[in-house]
Design an enzyme around this catalytic site. Structure first.
Site, mmCIF file in Angstrom:
data_model
loop_
_atom_site.group_PDB
_atom_site.id
_atom_site.type_symbol
_atom_site.label_atom_id
_atom_site.label_comp_id
_atom_site.label_asym_id
_atom_site.label_seq_id
_atom_site.Cartn_x
_atom_site.Cartn_y
_atom_site.Cartn_z
ATOM 1 N N GLU A 56 -30.851 -21.946 108.190
ATOM 2 C CA GLU A 56 -32.407 -21.756 107.831
ATOM 3 C C GLU A 56 -32.870 -22.401 106.751
ATOM 4 O OE1 GLU A 56 -29.749 -19.299 108.370
ATOM 5 O OE2 GLU A 56 -30.094 -18.612 110.182
ATOM 6 N N ARG A 80 -40.338 -8.048 118.122
ATOM 7 C CA ARG A 80 -39.363 -8.267 119.141
ATOM 8 C C ARG A 80 -39.827 -7.493 120.724
ATOM 9 N NH1 ARG A 80 -34.982 -4.709 121.036
ATOM 10 N NH2 ARG A 80 -34.155 -5.752 122.776
ATOM 11 N N ASP A 102 -29.559 -3.845 116.739
ATOM 12 C CA ASP A 102 -29.100 -4.660 116.148
ATOM 13 C C ASP A 102 -28.709 -4.197 114.483
ATOM 14 O OD1 ASP A 102 -28.049 -6.748 117.579
ATOM 15 O OD2 ASP A 102 -29.784 -7.837 117.494
ATOM 16 N N HIS A 109 -38.849 -10.946 115.375
ATOM 17 C CA HIS A 109 -37.733 -9.650 115.216
ATOM 18 C C HIS A 109 -38.179 -9.113 113.827
ATOM 19 C CE1 HIS A 109 -36.057 -11.812 118.413
ATOM 20 N NE2 HIS A 109 -35.331 -10.790 118.563
ATOM 21 N N SER A 136 -34.449 -16.457 121.563
ATOM 22 C CA SER A 136 -34.918 -15.241 121.044
ATOM 23 C C SER A 136 -36.430 -15.391 120.592
ATOM 24 C CB SER A 136 -34.090 -14.657 119.963
ATOM 25 O OG SER A 136 -32.579 -14.373 120.482
ATOM 26 N N PHE A 168 -34.240 -13.988 108.603
ATOM 27 C CA PHE A 168 -33.326 -15.244 108.074
ATOM 28 C C PHE A 168 -34.388 -16.397 107.720
ATOM 29 C CE2 PHE A 168 -30.957 -13.306 111.928
ATOM 30 C CZ PHE A 168 -30.082 -12.317 111.182
ATOM 31 N N GLN A 190 -30.574 -7.522 110.460
ATOM 32 C CA GLN A 190 -31.480 -8.426 111.396
ATOM 33 C C GLN A 190 -32.807 -8.061 111.224
ATOM 34 O OE1 GLN A 190 -29.172 -10.780 113.457
ATOM 35 N NE2 GLN A 190 -27.906 -9.731 112.362
ATOM 36 N N ARG A 223 -43.756 -12.268 120.091
ATOM 37 C CA ARG A 223 -42.736 -13.361 120.229
ATOM 38 C C ARG A 223 -42.943 -14.370 121.312
ATOM 39 N NH1 ARG A 223 -36.665 -11.937 122.036
ATOM 40 N NH2 ARG A 223 -37.273 -9.955 122.912
HETATM 41 C C1 LIG Z 1 -28.286 -16.015 108.973
HETATM 42 C C2 LIG Z 1 -28.205 -15.642 110.407
HETATM 43 N N1 LIG Z 1 -28.771 -16.379 111.372
HETATM 44 C C3 LIG Z 1 -28.942 -16.257 112.535
HETATM 45 C C4 LIG Z 1 -28.158 -15.165 113.187
HETATM 46 C C5 LIG Z 1 -28.245 -14.926 114.498
HETATM 47 N N2 LIG Z 1 -27.039 -15.096 115.333
HETATM 48 C C6 LIG Z 1 -26.152 -13.918 115.377
HETATM 49 S S1 LIG Z 1 -24.813 -14.332 116.450
HETATM 50 C C7 LIG Z 1 -25.236 -16.030 116.219
HETATM 51 C C8 LIG Z 1 -24.408 -17.246 116.779
HETATM 52 C C9 LIG Z 1 -22.894 -16.989 116.053
HETATM 53 O O1 LIG Z 1 -22.246 -17.929 116.544
HETATM 54 P P1 LIG Z 1 -20.800 -18.069 116.144
HETATM 55 O O2 LIG Z 1 -20.821 -17.941 114.562
HETATM 56 O O3 LIG Z 1 -20.222 -19.196 116.546
HETATM 57 O O4 LIG Z 1 -20.175 -16.650 116.513
HETATM 58 P P2 LIG Z 1 -19.413 -16.358 117.874
HETATM 59 O O5 LIG Z 1 -19.442 -17.523 118.731
HETATM 60 O O6 LIG Z 1 -17.861 -16.227 117.510
HETATM 61 O O7 LIG Z 1 -19.935 -15.092 118.533
HETATM 62 C C10 LIG Z 1 -26.569 -16.199 115.662
HETATM 63 C C11 LIG Z 1 -27.367 -17.433 115.638
HETATM 64 C C12 LIG Z 1 -27.576 -14.226 112.380
HETATM 65 N N3 LIG Z 1 -26.970 -13.118 112.554
HETATM 66 N N4 LIG Z 1 -27.536 -14.557 110.986
#
Ligand SMILES: Cc1ncc(C[n+]2csc(CCOP(=O)(O)OP(=O)(O)O)c2C)c(N)n1
Lengths: 327, 251
Positions: free
Chosen positions: A65, A174, A124, A116, A44, A90, A128, A17
């Site tokens: 996505e 990853r 994770d 990943h 990432s 994703f 994921q 990556r």
């Molecule tokens: C479909 C999907 N896309 C990307 C991710 C990777 N990811 C994990 S947490 C996150 C950010 C989440 O932000 P938010 O919903 O605001 O959560 P918080 O700030 O409360 O932790 C991302 C992009 C994921 N888990 N699922």
């Protein structure tokens, strides 16, 4: 007879990556038409490197996505060299319908890079982890599907993808991948690389499993078995020629991949072999299950994806080959 | 917990502490001794990466063993990187891929209505998570089918993975969007326990449409160096940071 060959040296290397992100930034410098979309994972996926240098050509899509895939399709349709990137799990799973109807079907020149991939993401866990991406991407008609084993192959294949006119999925991982190739080595869509010559069995591997295949071949060599190792970095199109030659010359093939064993590279190689020169085959991959949290090393070991498992599959294949009276 | 695991998501766990604590210890009808009780209220952590706060609450409530919390993210631990029904049967859903939990919750809530059962469904969403289109498909569905036995809580901490929500993909105005989609909308301070309690009661009294609670929170709440710091979305604290954080939290 085991041919004399230099011992293969695996050196520590970068994650694929990271190599992708670096290559993308380089492409950005060379070609002002390169544009990149990412879905809140740019740190990432390493598209952050491109974003930092070319903020005006980087589009943050938020956690969306499916939308990102079709935004990319629009950019590509208008002539941009467009890349969209997220975790494989994703971008492919959430974006599959969009990949089918807005990319594959109209044959749009979009590059999809999933990071990943596999279970080696580790802690994770399964939500994921992408264990079906090769299968999904290969099922998109007209797609090119690439799966580099190290940073050198990744950089070269990112360039090959950009130069190619048509949809491409590139699979990255990853964890740090052992360095297999030297800078400047060439890779092409539809190609493969023979890393170790051998006459009694062929290990056809992709991604992280290429390094395991090399280690397995060395174990087998100590047992007096001459194993050929092929890096099948081009999953679609496959290097038919190299596969048929392996079937004919070694009479047994073990396919090794960090993917569901029932729907990945193995079935594609088996189809190519069945059509041309049927031979004994065995398959190393993830069984019909989802993994769990753990360190990458623990998971690769538990789910049967290390050199030990590749060597065991080779021994099974060799036993069958000898039992069938094949040479 | 996250420090011992050396990976995980502290920020979004800390922002949701009061929301989960109020639900599990004050509001939801559930029985840790009988996790399969058919009339239990249902809870889904749709923003599954905040698993540590859910695990702490489940362990405190008696669903899962407390000492094992330190095995978070380790091979064989019930406390997987993201909530996993295979390891904790009391969970209603396995989450971690963002955007899907609200729809599952709506399905659960419809089943309760069909079966004439009194249980209610609670779904916690991330603010970044509501960028997923499926959330808005679910929002439309919830209002259209008058799913008034479900409450969505948006943990509006203004930060997602790559940075501030306003820099990644603006979602404001959040409350107005849900209202426009036909939801009964309550906006509050997500760290205010009595406001949360009142809101859950108000939601229960609201008939004919689902309720969303837009909870303004602070990512990393309670730990000065984590508060409002995007770095602590998905970075584990070092041992020294763990000590400092625990001191602040216990003060
Ligand atoms: C479909 C999907 N896309 C990307 C991710 C990777 N990811 C994990 S947490 C996150 C950010 C989440 O932000 P938010 O919903 O605001 O959560 P918080 O700030 O409360 O932790 C991302 C992009 C994921 N888990 N699922």
């Amino acid at each position: 007879m085991t041919p004399v060959r230099p011992k293969f040296e695996l050196k520590p290397g970068k994650a694929t990556r990271e190599a992708f992100g670096k290559a993308l930034a380089e492409l950005g410098r060379e070609n002002p038409d390169v544009v990149v979309c990412d879905a809140d994972l740019s740190k990432s996926t390493f598209t952050a490197l491109f974003a930092k240098e070319f903020p005006e050509r980087f589009f943050s899509c938020g956690i969306a996505e499916a939308n990102m895939v079709s935004i990319g399709a629009g950019l590509a349709s208008a002539g941009k060299t467009a890349f969209v990137s997220s975790f494989s799990a994703f971008v492919l799973n959430k974006g599959f319908e969009q990949l089918r109807v807005t990319v594959a079907y109209p044959r749009v020149n979009l590059k999809i890079v999933g990071t990943h991939s596999g279970i080696s993401i580790g802690e994770d866990g399964p939500s994921q982890m992408s264990v079906e991406d090769l299968s999904l991407a290969c099922s998109l008609a007209g797609f090119v599907v690439l799966s580099p084993a190290d940073e050198v192959a990744t950089e070269a294949l990112v360039r090959a993808a950009a130069a190619y006119d048509g949809p491409v999925f590139l699979r990255c991982g990853r964890v740090k991948a052992p360095l297999i190739y030297s800078p400047g080595e060439t890779f092409s869509i539809g190609g493969s690389r023979e890393l170790i010559g051998g006459s009694e069995i062929t290990i056809a591997a992709t991604g992280l499993l290429v390094a395991e295949a090399i280690r397995a071949a060395e174990t087998l060599e100590a047992e007096g078995v001459s194993a050929r190792v092929l890096d099948l970095y081009s999953i679609k199109p496959l290097d038919q020629e190299a596969i048929v030659r392996a079937a004919r010359e070694t009479g047994a093939i073990v396919v090794a991949e960090e993917h569901l064993v029932d729907s990945g590279l193995g079935v594609r190689v088996a189809q190519a072999v069945a059509r041309t020169h049927p031979c004994v085959m065995e398959f190393v991959g993830i069984q019909d299950t989802y993994a769990e949290s753990g360190t990458p090393e623990e998971l690769l070991d538990k789910y049967g994806l290390v050199a030990r498992d590749v060597a065991a599959a080779c021994r099974r294949a060799l036993t069958r080959k000898r039992g069938a009276g094949l040479q | 917990m996250i420090g011992a695991a050396k990976s995980g998501h502290p920020g979004g766990s800390l922002s949701a502490v009061e929301i989960l604590v109020t639900l599990f210890f004050d509001f939801m009808r559930h029985d840790p001794a009988n996790p399969a009780w058919p009339d239990r209220d249902r809870f889904i952590l749709s923003k599954g990466h905040a698993a540590p706060v859910l695990y702490a609450v489940l362990a405190e409530a008696g669903y899962t063993p407390k000492p094992a919390l330190m095995s978070l993210r380790k091979l064989g631990s019930p406390y997987q990187g993201h909530p996993d029904k295979r390891f904790i049967p009391a969970l209603e859903a396995s989450t971690g891929s963002l955007g899907v939990g609200l729809s599952v919750g709506l399905g659960l809530a419809l089943a309760a209505r069909l079966n004439h059962r009194p249980w209610r469904t609670y779904v916690v969403l991330g603010d970044g998570e509501i960028q997923e289109g499926q959330i808005w498909e679910a929002a439309m569905f919830g209002a259209f089918h008058k799913v008034d036995n479900l409450v969505a809580i948006v943990d509006y901490n203004k930060i997602q993975l790559d940075g501030f929500v306003s820099d990644i993909m603006e979602i404001a105005p959040v409350a107005a969007k849900w209202s426009a989609f036909g939801w009964h909308t309550i906006e509050l301070d997500g760290h205010d326990l009595s406001a949360l309690r009142a809101a859950f009661a108000e939601a229960e009294a609201t008939k004919g449409r689902p309720t969303v609670i837009v909870a303004h929170t602070i990512k990393g709440k309670g730990v000065s160096f984590m508060e409002n710091n995007p770095k602590f979305h998905g970075t584990a604290p070092t041992p020294a940071e763990v000590q400092a954080a625990l001191q602040e939290l216990q003060a």
